[in-house]
Design an enzyme around this catalytic site. Structure first.
Site, PDB file in Angstrom:
ATOM      1  N   CYS A  86      -2.792   4.241  13.041  1.00 26.74           N
ATOM      2  CA  CYS A  86      -2.084   5.002  12.156  1.00 26.74           C
ATOM      3  C   CYS A  86      -0.243   4.714  11.873  1.00 26.74           C
ATOM      4  O   CYS A  86      -0.226   5.216  10.658  1.00 26.74           O
ATOM      5  CB  CYS A  86      -2.389   6.826  12.147  1.00 26.74           C
ATOM      6  N   HIS A 335      -6.147   7.597   2.906  1.00 32.36           N
ATOM      7  CA  HIS A 335      -4.885   7.182   5.010  1.00 32.36           C
ATOM      8  C   HIS A 335      -5.549   6.281   4.777  1.00 32.36           C
ATOM      9  O   HIS A 335      -6.151   6.202   5.998  1.00 32.36           O
ATOM     10  CB  HIS A 335      -5.183   8.318   5.773  1.00 32.36           C
TER      11      HIS A 335
END
Length: 410
Positions: A86, A335
């Site tokens: 991420c 996200h």
């Protein structure tokens, strides 16, 4: 060492886009970044590119960076793919800054892209799981929601954090995301909505968890030697800090903190010569509500154990003493793993250049972005400062600017 400056930034919408590809999403983000450069920029003026992506679903696992940069007309520009879960495009931004400071490039593109919604929920969980510790977490059935639920439970036990505190994060970020036209979940929610939503992994409810997302984001940076060719408004990358840690949560000494975030923040503050109290806003990694609360403490925005009361007090609201996640954060904005870190920098650029629309803060000068990989195996922090009294530059000696290039704009 030369300084690095933000000269442009843009993103695609974040959401679920069955008619888009990773190339088309990146083209939209690149076009928006290109168009945001005040004095214009041409593809030929970009010396280097770094693109973050995990490759969820298995698409273009090799050479995804060149695939997207070639698609937008950056022919011949050396492009490096960055994979740090991420934190991929947060690290891509760091690499861009490093290239400029090392004197290897004057103008660098840093971005990220991910398509996550075109595979089944099981497949998404598999691809997300590869960013956790494989043998003892993923293969034993642990999900990231489960890992962060363990963190939340430990924080509750150690510091008295409550489900209501977690829910305040969701309420705040949805309120901000409702003002962001690029947000995936651009709607408000109430405290009751967040607390009474279905449980995903106790104590985390649906509203305490970010969505899976398609999207892309791009950032353009320039050295101090050429920045005046592109903009009169100088936004300096004042500090950069990064750190790594054990990938598995069970391998660490604490469940109530992300040590890599603490170390990255300390390094960024030291380079920038600032302290947490100097910040005007922050974009932090809130993949789950507990992640935002731990970020407050790890970044020094409040004392350890005080994050729950800090958010409940309204201190981090858009009209609070230190606004956090004015974009809506991962929770509301979305996200798309490979694009998240660069997306945070897009928000910092908009706030510092006065282009954040309905969520614009009053004359911010210093902002921070904080991007985490996995459950804390990697973290990167950037501090950005708007310099006062930027002077206008003369004619460019690197070729004419402002004409059309190969990027598609949104």
């Amino acid at each position: 060492m030369t300084e690095a400056y933000l000269i442009g930034a843009g993103q695609s919408d974040f959401g679920s886009f069955p008619d888009e590809s990773y190339r088309s999403l990146f083209a939209t983000a690149y076009g928006a970044a290109h168009d945001s450069v005040p004095n214009g920029i041409e593809a030929a003026e970009i010396d280097e590119a770094y693109v973050g992506t995990l490759g969820v679903g298995g698409r273009q696992l090799g050479l995804p960076g060149p695939a997207v940069t070639e698609h937008v007309g950056l022919d011949g520009v050396p492009c490096t793919r960055v994979e740090n879960a991420c934190a991929a495009s947060g690290y891509a931004v760091r690499q861009a800054v490093t290239a400029i400071k090392a004197g290897m490039a004057d103008v660098v593109l840093a971005g990220g892209v991910e398509v996550m919604t075109d595979v089944s929920g099981d497949a998404v969980r598999f691809w997300l799981g590869v960013s956790g510790e494989t043998e003892w977490e993923r293969l034993s059935g642990t999900t990231f929601a489960g890992v962060y639920a363990q963190m939340a439970s430990a924080h509750m036990d150690e510091h008295g954090t409550t489900a209501e505190h977690l829910s305040h994060v969701a309420v705040k970020n949805h309120a901000n995301g409702a003002k962001n036209p690029h947000a995936q979940l651009g709607f408000e929610c109430s405290l009751e909505d967040a607390m009474s939503a279905p449980t995903v992994a106790d104590p985390l409810t649906l509203y305490h968890c970010c969505p899976t997302t398609d999207g892309a984001a791009c950032v353009l940076l320039a050295s101090e030697d050429v920045v005046e060719e592109f903009t009169d408004d100088r936004i300096r990358v004042a500090g950069v800090g990064a750190a790594s840690d054990a990938v598995g949560l069970f391998q660490r000494d604490t469940y109530t903190s992300v040590p890599a975030s603490r170390e990255a923040a300390q390094r960024a503050y030291a380079m920038a010569g600032v302290a947490p109290e100097d910040l005007d806003f922050a974009e932090v990694h809130d993949c789950f509500a507990i992640a935002e609360l731990m970020a407050y403490e790890d970044l020094g925005l409040c004392e350890p154990g005080e994050a729950g009361e800090f958010v409940a007090s309204g201190a981090t609201a858009i009209d609070g003493e230190l606004p956090v996640n004015t974009s809506g954060g991962l929770k509301s904005k979305g996200h798309p793993i490979g694009a998240t870190g660069a997306g945070q920098v897009v928000e910092a650029f908009k706030q510092l250049s006065g282009a954040a629309g309905g969520r614009q803060l009053d004359d911010p000068r210093i902002g921070l972005t904080h991007n985490v990989g996995g459950s804390g195996g990697a973290a990167v922090v950037h501090v950005f400062e708007r310099e006062e009294g930027g002077s206008s530059g003369g004619p460019s000696d690197r070729g004419a600017r402002g004409s059309e290039n190969g990027g598609g704009a949104a």
